[in-house]
Design a protein around this motif. Sequence first.
Motif, PDB file in Angstrom:
ATOM      1  N   ASN A 416       5.363 -14.679  -3.902  1.00 38.73           N
ATOM      2  CA  ASN A 416       4.058 -14.370  -4.504  1.00 38.73           C
ATOM      3  C   ASN A 416       3.030 -15.439  -4.162  1.00 38.73           C
ATOM      4  O   ASN A 416       1.872 -15.137  -3.879  1.00 38.73           O
ATOM      5  N   GLU A 419       1.906 -14.944  -0.698  1.00 33.44           N
ATOM      6  CA  GLU A 419       1.061 -13.751  -0.581  1.00 33.44           C
ATOM      7  C   GLU A 419      -0.319 -13.946  -1.214  1.00 33.44           C
ATOM      8  O   GLU A 419      -1.236 -13.193  -0.947  1.00 33.44           O
ATOM      9  N   LYS A 465      -1.469  -5.609  -5.199  1.00 33.86           N
ATOM     10  CA  LYS A 465      -1.379  -5.599  -3.729  1.00 33.86           C
ATOM     11  C   LYS A 465      -1.211  -4.177  -3.223  1.00 33.86           C
ATOM     12  O   LYS A 465      -0.528  -3.381  -3.867  1.00 33.86           O
ATOM     13  N   GLY A 472       8.641  -7.671  -8.759  1.00 39.36           N
ATOM     14  CA  GLY A 472       9.071  -9.052  -8.530  1.00 39.36           C
ATOM     15  C   GLY A 472       9.130  -9.867  -9.814  1.00 39.36           C
ATOM     16  O   GLY A 472      10.161 -10.471 -10.127  1.00 39.36           O
TER      17      GLY A 472
HETATM   18 MG    MG Z   1       6.002 -10.152  -5.670  1.00 34.72          MG
END
Ligand code: MG
Length: 511
Positions: A416, A419, A465, A472
């Motif tokens: 994460n 990202e 996203k 997650g």
């Molecule tokens: Mg994630």
Amino acid sequence: MSYVVFFQQLNEEHQVQLDKNMHFVEMTATYLDDYINSNKRALQNLALTDAIKQENASKITQIFQNYSLAQPETSLHWVANSQGIVISKFPNNELDSNLAEREYFQEAMKGNPYVGGPYICSQTRNEIIIITVPYYRDDKVAGIVGMTIPLSEVQTKLTTLQTDQSVDVGLISLEGKALSHPDLEEFRKKFVFKDSPIYQRVVVSKEESGYFEQDSVETVQEMHTFKVLTEAPWVVIVTQPLVAFNSRANQTGGRNLAVLFLLLLFLSWVIHYLLLLRDMSHAEKTKQTEKLALVGELAAGIAHEIRNPLTSIKGFIQLASQKKGKDIPPLYIETILEELDRIDQIVGEMVVLAKPAPEIKRKVHLDKILQETVNLMIPQALIHEIELTLEIEPGLPYVIGVSNQLKQVFINLIKNAIEAMEHGGTVMIKASRRSGNIVITIADTGRGMSQETLRKVGTPFFSTKDMGTGLGLVITFRLIQNHKGKVCIRSEVGVGTKFKIIFPAGDESEQ
Ligand code: MG
Ligand code: ADP
């Protein structure tokens, strides 16, 4: 005594009915969201085709025809160019040919999908809802693809969902227009919007779901449960007269009274014992309901998440199969593969979540686990020009845990963090001890989270996203909890995010 029994009975039935109605309203909202979303995705896929990008009217008609053969609904598809002029529509019903002034045109031209209505169709005078999405040429919005769905279609869908005849289902827009109800006239009279608690609850206090009781026109008490859709500015309301189960409660109440009377005659302590027993089973019931709610929430989410890519795959395979003998455009294949990847990803994460048997916990060393995780993540970080730093206080005590699960926790958090940094940055990972605990921080210099996102993280399927699964952190939080750990998140938009995880340390003397 009889009153006590009666009201307790009523409360219990009331609670059961409320749970049932809440569940029903959730299910209906998910179903409608799903319906709108799959239509929106289908339009977005159509917007990618060359025919639409090049505004080739005859080819567009062909595509629409194929598409409506595949999805036999009574809806209308159309394309309008950047001036709002309708260049193609299918079936070729009349439609006002200049849409430039319409809100559904203007909103989609800003680059976002739009769902609106009810509008009155200028030709048929029927009430309709409209979904629009933009199409692009040279990275600029070049026009919109739209879809018109008769409101009666939505009504039909709501009717098929309804199994309990003592409730009725209505749909209103956040502006207070009644959209759908088996008796729409009556419903419009009843929900004079600004006077209704619904207005206070949904528009003023921004509640997303809930329930209230209200006297109806005939002064019958009614129970209303409601839920706001995520895909459209609409509220689903499920209404049930309270009499329906008042009378049932009365009968059961009477029987209970007789039993109680006998019991009172003989042994008063039996009552205490029974009450105790009932409390216990009530607690158990609540626990069971909570569990079911979680399963339900996940199941609805999974169905929703997997159906979208499936709808789009189906659409593209149908489009491809119309191209008999000719080459299939690579875009179709690409989209299909992308959507399949997405299903694969969701199913993959679900497996981790659903794993029933807890693995055996042992003494594990977080420094080793962190080092391995960082080594694993370095290649991904390098691609995005991100630096991973790891700082571990020497001589950390062990923790009791499952090393694979702990690794999963750190992978999810570091992933994460990576990202969140599109333009490079640093992820700082630190482990230190603090009075009987081990504290691990994972801090990034990424985009950060708004208050609203912070509130929602960890809810199944919440993701900001495009390709996110929103699982997650659900998994991460569950695994941390499984290790008796605690998490705390600090985040500032544009500055970064810091996850702090605290695990109880093992006994040092046994190192
Ligand atoms: Mg994630
Ligand atoms: P996913 O990564 O599939 O979106 P997660 O449950 O891992 O699902 O994360 C949920 C959401 O939380 C993300 O979509 C993102 O908006 C937000 N988020 C999580 N970690 C970070 C972070 N380090 N920085 C910014 N936002 C984050």
